[in-house]
Design a protein around this motif. Structure first.
Motif, PDB file in Angstrom:
ATOM      1  N   ARG A 442       0.855  -1.188   0.000  1.00 29.73           N
ATOM      2  CA  ARG A 442       0.000   0.000   0.000  1.00 29.73           C
ATOM      3  C   ARG A 442       0.885   1.229   0.000  1.00 29.73           C
ATOM      4  NH1 ARG A 442      -3.745  -2.927   4.472  1.00 29.73           N
ATOM      5  NH2 ARG A 442      -5.220  -3.912   3.024  1.00 29.73           N
ATOM      6  N   VAL A 443       0.553   2.184  -0.866  1.00 31.01           N
ATOM      7  CA  VAL A 443       1.274   3.452  -0.951  1.00 31.01           C
ATOM      8  C   VAL A 443       0.458   4.490  -0.198  1.00 31.01           C
ATOM      9  CG1 VAL A 443       2.267   5.181  -2.497  1.00 31.01           C
ATOM     10  CG2 VAL A 443       2.224   2.764  -3.185  1.00 31.01           C
ATOM     11  N   ASN A 444       1.097   5.171   0.744  1.00 35.61           N
ATOM     12  CA  ASN A 444       0.407   6.102   1.635  1.00 35.61           C
ATOM     13  C   ASN A 444       1.104   7.453   1.615  1.00 35.61           C
ATOM     14  OD1 ASN A 444      -1.235   3.853   3.242  1.00 35.61           O
ATOM     15  ND2 ASN A 444       0.893   3.180   3.117  1.00 35.61           N
ATOM     16  N   ILE A 445       0.327   8.534   1.624  1.00 30.14           N
ATOM     17  CA  ILE A 445       0.914   9.866   1.572  1.00 30.14           C
ATOM     18  C   ILE A 445      -0.004  10.851   2.301  1.00 30.14           C
ATOM     19  CG2 ILE A 445      -0.148  10.583  -0.619  1.00 30.14           C
ATOM     20  CD1 ILE A 445       2.621  11.791  -1.352  1.00 30.14           C
ATOM     21  N   GLY A 446       0.572  11.894   2.872  1.00 27.76           N
ATOM     22  CA  GLY A 446      -0.221  12.904   3.554  1.00 27.76           C
ATOM     23  C   GLY A 446       0.647  14.030   4.066  1.00 27.76           C
ATOM     24  N   GLU A 447       0.008  15.088   4.546  1.00 30.44           N
ATOM     25  CA  GLU A 447       0.729  16.244   5.061  1.00 30.44           C
ATOM     26  C   GLU A 447       0.905  16.191   6.567  1.00 30.44           C
ATOM     27  OE1 GLU A 447      -0.206  20.107   3.280  1.00 30.44           O
ATOM     28  OE2 GLU A 447      -1.481  19.051   1.837  1.00 30.44           O
ATOM     29  N   ASP A 448       0.316  15.187   7.234  1.00 29.38           N
ATOM     30  CA  ASP A 448       0.531  14.943   8.652  1.00 29.38           C
ATOM     31  C   ASP A 448       1.217  13.591   8.793  1.00 29.38           C
ATOM     32  OD1 ASP A 448      -0.421  15.659  11.633  1.00 29.38           O
ATOM     33  OD2 ASP A 448      -0.624  13.500  11.299  1.00 29.38           O
ATOM     34  N   PRO A 449       2.289  13.504   9.587  1.00 29.52           N
ATOM     35  CA  PRO A 449       3.060  12.254   9.626  1.00 29.52           C
ATOM     36  C   PRO A 449       2.297  11.060  10.163  1.00 29.52           C
ATOM     37  CG  PRO A 449       3.805  13.779  11.343  1.00 29.52           C
ATOM     38  CD  PRO A 449       2.877  14.547  10.443  1.00 29.52           C
ATOM     39  N   ASP A 450       1.245  11.284  10.935  1.00 27.45           N
ATOM     40  CA  ASP A 450       0.542  10.169  11.566  1.00 27.45           C
ATOM     41  C   ASP A 450      -0.784   9.823  10.909  1.00 27.45           C
ATOM     42  OD1 ASP A 450       2.527   9.896  13.581  1.00 27.45           O
ATOM     43  OD2 ASP A 450       1.672  11.623  14.618  1.00 27.45           O
ATOM     44  N   THR A 451      -1.203  10.574   9.905  1.00 27.75           N
ATOM     45  CA  THR A 451      -2.507  10.320   9.276  1.00 27.75           C
ATOM     46  C   THR A 451      -2.347  10.247   7.758  1.00 27.75           C
ATOM     47  OG1 THR A 451      -3.005  12.697   9.316  1.00 27.75           O
ATOM     48  CG2 THR A 451      -3.832  11.372  11.135  1.00 27.75           C
ATOM     49  N   LEU A 452      -1.470   9.391   7.297  1.00 30.93           N
ATOM     50  CA  LEU A 452      -1.275   9.238   5.862  1.00 30.93           C
ATOM     51  C   LEU A 452      -2.491   8.561   5.233  1.00 30.93           C
ATOM     52  CD1 LEU A 452       2.444   8.049   5.711  1.00 30.93           C
ATOM     53  CD2 LEU A 452       1.508  10.329   6.084  1.00 30.93           C
ATOM     54  N   ALA A 453      -2.812   8.977   4.022  1.00 32.30           N
ATOM     55  CA  ALA A 453      -3.946   8.403   3.294  1.00 32.30           C
ATOM     56  C   ALA A 453      -3.433   7.400   2.272  1.00 32.30           C
ATOM     57  CB  ALA A 453      -4.736   9.506   2.593  1.00 32.30           C
TER      58      ALA A 453
END
Length: 671
Positions: A442-453
């Motif tokens: 799964r590839v995950n990305i986000g602007e908060d380190p603990d809540t990647l989408a």
């Protein structure tokens, strides 16, 4: 029956008492014991779960708040501290050449702040360093002897006579050797735990009625509310007193001591829990004695009000500390002076212990296990402590997901190329019916380190009847020819588009398995390979090679600056040559700032909003042609509103470019 007893340590102390909020700092002292060249006092921060704690090889836990690095931080990287200091306590009836005695060897007792943790312990290292091991084949600490994703292993003993700085009674060795192992996992409920597996070996004459406990000075608060460290009562932008704001409780059925920040009574209405909104707890998991030892172990939970050196008269000798350690009772902290106004009872510290081990013969061992556990609510903390108990009950053989793959990011204009290798596919889980139970990525990305989408998922389609995931296979991301970066070969690539140039993104590729009848599919954690990256034009990607500034004009703050401190603001120079010299000038030609730039090595250094070395999330990956300026002049002053010129001198070709940009700031930025 569960006993949930709560006590609040008030924010006022008795007149004339030493205020915990104004604790003095201990002066650095030379070591008070002679140790051979084969040993060295060492410490590391255990970072394998969301519970980050300073661990030593001399029985001392935490860092005494002498430095802002994690003493006991949960959740990791949030700046919420929970413990000033802690330590291992071992007590027994012992014998030496002078006869029989009651001994208690302490890793820590009540003491002032300062860089004196080696001198505050009666234990001495048994070697030169702390060892780290990991079951993760992608870890630099990979070791087939490892128990968890991060083991922290040390050995120490109490053989060396000493007088600890915070313990006025000379240490009388019982001649015990301690093998100390901490375990951490980064997924599921285990990520909220730090395990202690403590083995005590008797090196001399038999020890009787041995007890093992952990002393804790839990003290929760928010480091982000203080500009000075250690925290002081009169910090100019701080939250006032740190130490005497404690809400403590004990859950009998779980053998769980717990603590939470609480500003003032009543509980919980006056606590202002949002300042530090997490619980921390210490759970006794179990103990194992000698073969044939059928003794029912008792539990001691004792608390008292913190006192500066020397300790209170009822705790300044081993026989008195042994009385605390071996009581075998649970103190009713809801009814004692810890919560009575005017009593001085404002700053409780605690001991949680197990015993007795009736007799421990020469060269025989006993073990005691604990877990530090965190949680957002009491129910979360209790649930996570049960997860810790599950691990202990199964001898720390727990279901594990495949490890996260090795990952490499390449920033581009409004996009990130994400590469990863196939090491996860060789994972082996002994608890699964099919130990080779890897399923997908799964590839995950986000602007908060603990809540990647999750932005993409790719899973295997080779198992008949497989109902996990979408069975897409890996054809869409498998590279026709694997590529290598920094000596690592990567088999897969995908591109995440629609991103914003100049913004920080956290990215992680996780791996997951097929699960079992008892457990849902398990997924590895973001922490194993999470990387910060900032999209921006890569060398040669733009329509031309003209250096430019964005945002231009810079008005008050950029979108990435919103809500941040002035010292965290920055703007970007992009389309820079691989190696160049950047200069910034006023319209009258005064030099404001200059910097040599190397796109191959630059990672945001010098701009705290891009890379803050006080945080452990790592340096960001940049495109190789972008530089972030923190709007601070070479004299260390905040730049003023105005029109500025900039020059870029290509160190390769010698070409020189001149441009301009506008900064418009508000009055509040000067505050």
């Amino acid at each position: 029956m569960r006993r949930a007893l709560a006590a609040l340590a008030l924010w006022l102390v008795a007149p004339g008492a030493v205020r915990a909020a104004d604790r003095p700092l201990a002066a650095p002292l030379a070591a008070q014991r002679a140790v051979p060249d084969t040993v060295r006092f060492d410490q590391v921060i255990a970072t394998g779960s969301l519970v980050h704690m300073t661990v030593t090889n001399y029985g001392f836990y935490g860092n005494n708040f002498f430095k802002p690095a994690a003493s006991l931080e949960y959740p990791a990287n949030r700046g919420i501290e929970h413990m000033v200091r802690g330590g291992l306590w071992v007590g027994a009836r012992a014998q030496d050449q002078f006869g029989e005695f009651l001994g208690v060897t302490t890793g820590s007792v009540d003491a002032v702040q300062g860089p004196t943790s080696p001198d505050g312990s009666e234990f001495t290292p048994g070697g030169k360093s702390i060892r780290e091991r990991s079951i993760l084949i992608t870890s630099e600490f990979f070791d087939r002897a490892a128990v968890s994703e991060l083991d922290v292993v040390s050995d120490f003993n109490d053989d060396t006579p000493t007088v600890a700085t915070s313990n006025p009674e000379p240490h009388r060795p019982m001649h015990i050797a301690v093998h100390h192992e901490n375990y951490q996992w980064s997924f599921g409920g285990f990520k909220h735990c730090l395990f202690f597996h403590i083995t005590i070996r008797n090196e001399r004459t038999p020890l009787e009625s041995l007890w093992v406990g952990i002393y804790t000075e839990f003290s929760s608060g928010n480091k982000g509310h203080y500009t000075r460290w250690p925290p002081t009562f009169d910090d100019p932008t701080g939250d006032g007193s740190w130490f005497n704001r404690k809400w403590i409780a004990y859950d009998d059925s779980l053998r769980l001591s717990r603590e939470h920040y609480c500003k003032a009574p009543p509980i919980p209405e006056g606590c202002s829990v949002q300042t530090a909104p997490y619980w921390i707890g210490l759970r006794l998991l179990g103990s194992r004695g000698l073969v044939g030892d059928t003794t029912t172990r008792k539990v001691t939970y004792a608390a008292w009000n913190w006192q500066a050196t020397p300790p209170k008269p009822d705790r300044d000798q081993d026989r008195e500390r042994y009385r605390f350690l071996s009581a075998g009772t649970i103190q009713d902290v809801g009814q004692d002076s810890l919560q009575i106004p005017g009593s001085g009872g404002s700053d409780p510290v605690e001991v949680l212990a197990a015993g007795p081990f009736p007799i421990v013969y020469h060269d025989s061992t006993v073990t005691v296990d604990f877990a530090l556990v965190g949680g957002a609510q009491v129910s979360d903390l209790q649930l996570n402590s049960r997860t810790a108990q599950f691990a202990y009950d199964h001898n720390y053989v727990v279901p594990i997901p495949p490890p996260s793959p090795r990952m490499h990011l390449v920033p581009r204009e409004r996009a990130l190329d994400v590469y990863w290798d196939n090491v996860s596919e060789s994972a082996y889980d002994v608890t699964s019916p099919d130990p080779h139970d890897f399923e997908g990525y799964r590839v995950n990305i986000g602007e908060d380190p603990d809540t990647l989408a999750r932005v993409a998922q790719y899973d295997s389609n080779v198992f008949p009847g497989d109902s996990t995931g979408f069975n897409t296979g890996f054809g869409a991301v498998r590279l026709p020819i694997p590529v290598a970066f920094d000596g690592v070969t990567y088999q897969y690539r995908t591109t995440v588009t629609g991103l914003r140039d100049g913004f920080k993104y956290y990215c992680a590729v996780t791996a997951y398995d097929r699960g079992t009848a008892e457990f849902e599919p398990l997924e590895s954690s973001f922490e194993q390979n999470r990387v910060i990256a900032i999209p921006g034009p890569a060398p040669g990607q733009g329509p031309d090679d003209t250096p430019r500034v964005f945002p231009n004009p810079y008005r008050v703050e950029a979108r990435w600056d919103v809500g941040k401190s002035v010292r965290d603001h920055y703007l970007w120079f992009t389309n820079l040559p691989k190696r160049c010299k950047l200069g910034i000038f006023t319209l009258s030609g005064d030099l404001v700032f200059e910097q040599e730039f190397d796109g191959a090595t630059y990672r945001g250094e010098g701009a705290r909003g891009i890379f803050d070395p006080s945080k452990s999330l790592g340096k960001p990956v940049l495109s190789g042609s972008t530089f972030g300026w923190n709007l601070i002049t070479r004299e260390g002053q905040a730049v003023a509103t105005g029109l500025y010129l900039f020059t870029v001198e290509d160190r390769g070709s010698g070409k020189r470019h001149v441009g301009k940009f506008l900064i418009v700031k508000s009055d509040r930025e000067g505050q």
